[in-house]
Design an enzyme around this catalytic site. Sequence first.
Site, PDB file in Angstrom:
ATOM      1  N   HIS A  15       0.879  -1.176   0.000  1.00  0.00           N
ATOM      2  CA  HIS A  15       0.000   0.000   0.000  1.00  0.00           C
ATOM      3  C   HIS A  15       0.911   1.218   0.000  1.00  0.00           C
ATOM      4  CE1 HIS A  15      -2.896   3.083   1.156  1.00  0.00           C
ATOM      5  NE2 HIS A  15      -2.034   3.456   2.090  1.00  0.00           N
ATOM      6  N   CYS A  83      -4.480   2.098  -4.714  1.00  0.00           N
ATOM      7  CA  CYS A  83      -3.719   3.192  -4.114  1.00  0.00           C
ATOM      8  C   CYS A  83      -2.411   3.452  -4.846  1.00  0.00           C
ATOM      9  CB  CYS A  83      -3.445   2.882  -2.643  1.00  0.00           C
ATOM     10  SG  CYS A  83      -2.571   1.305  -2.396  1.00  0.00           S
TER      11      CYS A  83
END
Length: 574
Positions: A15, A83
Amino acid sequence: MSRAITGTQIDAIYHTSLVFGGVEYFFGRRIQQAAPGTTQHGEPIEKIHMGISELPMEVVVEYMQSLAGVYTQDSYDLFLRNCNNFTHDLATFLVGKGIPDHIRNLPETFLSTPFGQMMKPYIDGMLRGATQGPEIPPAAPNQVPPIAASGLAQTPPARSKPAPPVQKGYVHNVTTVREVDELLASASSSCAVIFFTSATCPPCKLMYPVYDDLAEEAGNKAVLIKVDLAHAYDVSARYSVRATPTFMTFLKGNKENEWSGANEGKLRGNVRLLIDMAWPPHPHRKLRLPSLERPVGSYVLYKKVPPLEKLVQKIGPAGEDPALQGLVSFIKSRDSGGPAVAALPDFSLLQEFVKSKFSSLPSGVHFAVIDLVRVAFADSRVSGYFAEEHEHATLLTLLSGIGDLSNCPYNQQLVMTQLACNLFSSPLYLDQIVSHATLRETCIKIATSSLLASHVSLRAAGASFMYNLAAFNHNERIDGRQDRLSEADQVELVASLLEAIRLESESVESLHGHLLSLGLLVYLAPLDGEVADLCRVMEAVDIVKEKLKIKALAEEPLLKEVGQELLGKGLVVS
């Protein structure tokens, strides 16, 4: 274990977010922000310094607002739109390079295995909520900038501005002569109203909500003052007020009217008349011009993707350059999967290619390179990036053919004009078009030359670009802001439009576009300005009226709206 199951080594599932200006930006339920390290993912296991950005915060926020339409909660996809895609796009815009390939390409690496294809729907269903995370509550004011409605930081002012001397749009309650004098002085170039009241006057109280409504309605066009004579004896003596309620109006610093009595209709009528006297509406507002009375909602863009393989073949050996191959891969990915799926290419390679190799390419292949860039610029992320390039070196090199039209092939002129239209895909380019002298001159020349070209397709592209320029200026003007195009540029554009209208004898569609652009440039223009003067000198109303005599064009509705109404009635100076 990853190699045993999937056949390839996967070290981590990443992430990413980007910290800029003391704020952590990331894509979860939408584009979100938080104080660094306070998201549900906690502190990062690795931090990579991407570089330093010199872009002002308001430009960054405006770019992220353009991304907000791509990175929405519904568009989130753990494998294709996550993301890491967002962080890559934002980093590329800020510092000219994206996140490491092994992070960005991890989903593709996983999905390239049979196990990955089999597990994709299960993993996406299980992890979507965890990866998107919860809604982030507003942070403390000293942690991050305040949150706008879009979820992005409000643009901080570039510099502190002094507060205006008088706040307007509401009723000013005063008790001294000095306060009254200051407020009247602030309205010396507009208008003001004084409402003399008393706490013991029941009819006065009936007028309070009416007066409040009028103040809000007036905004910054008038100053509305209320004086309670029970607490302002010196004001009462100054203005010799003997009864309440009494109203006095002032226009341009001079007393204009006075009356007494609690008459709502008279109060509303007199105040509105006063404002009209101080701020007379433009005569065009009184005409029936439905096509011109509202802001333009969208611009004309050229998004069609040409046969890429053929285009690259036409470029020749240079078509194998990594800069162009990266651009082709981006266009293919965007065309097949949508904007968020397509990772931005390395723009520094394209900048270097255009700078060092474009001019030396055979002139016959310039159009192919420009056409590739034209397709890419339809994506607001790409155009937004190049809008902030120093001196617009890449774009101006690609558009340099406009300087020698006699030796510029038709197909190159066409794609240059279409590329110019695609500058309007990003709001960041709009300011640059009018503020950068060389870019502005180039754009005006593209619009005027292509509009009067001999080729039909080039004229159509020129009409589209002319419309974009006219619509941009119109939107500013209709919202009460200053024109963005200079008066000299508007004159040049209007002259070209009138000539194009004069020459048009066949295409209703072309005539419609020319008339609409002309209307957008003339509507609300100063009647004593150069645009209106040009229309009178060139006898614009007669040029348009002549089109009514051509059977193929006579039914075009704008001939009456722009020709008879706007040009016929709207250029008369009373």
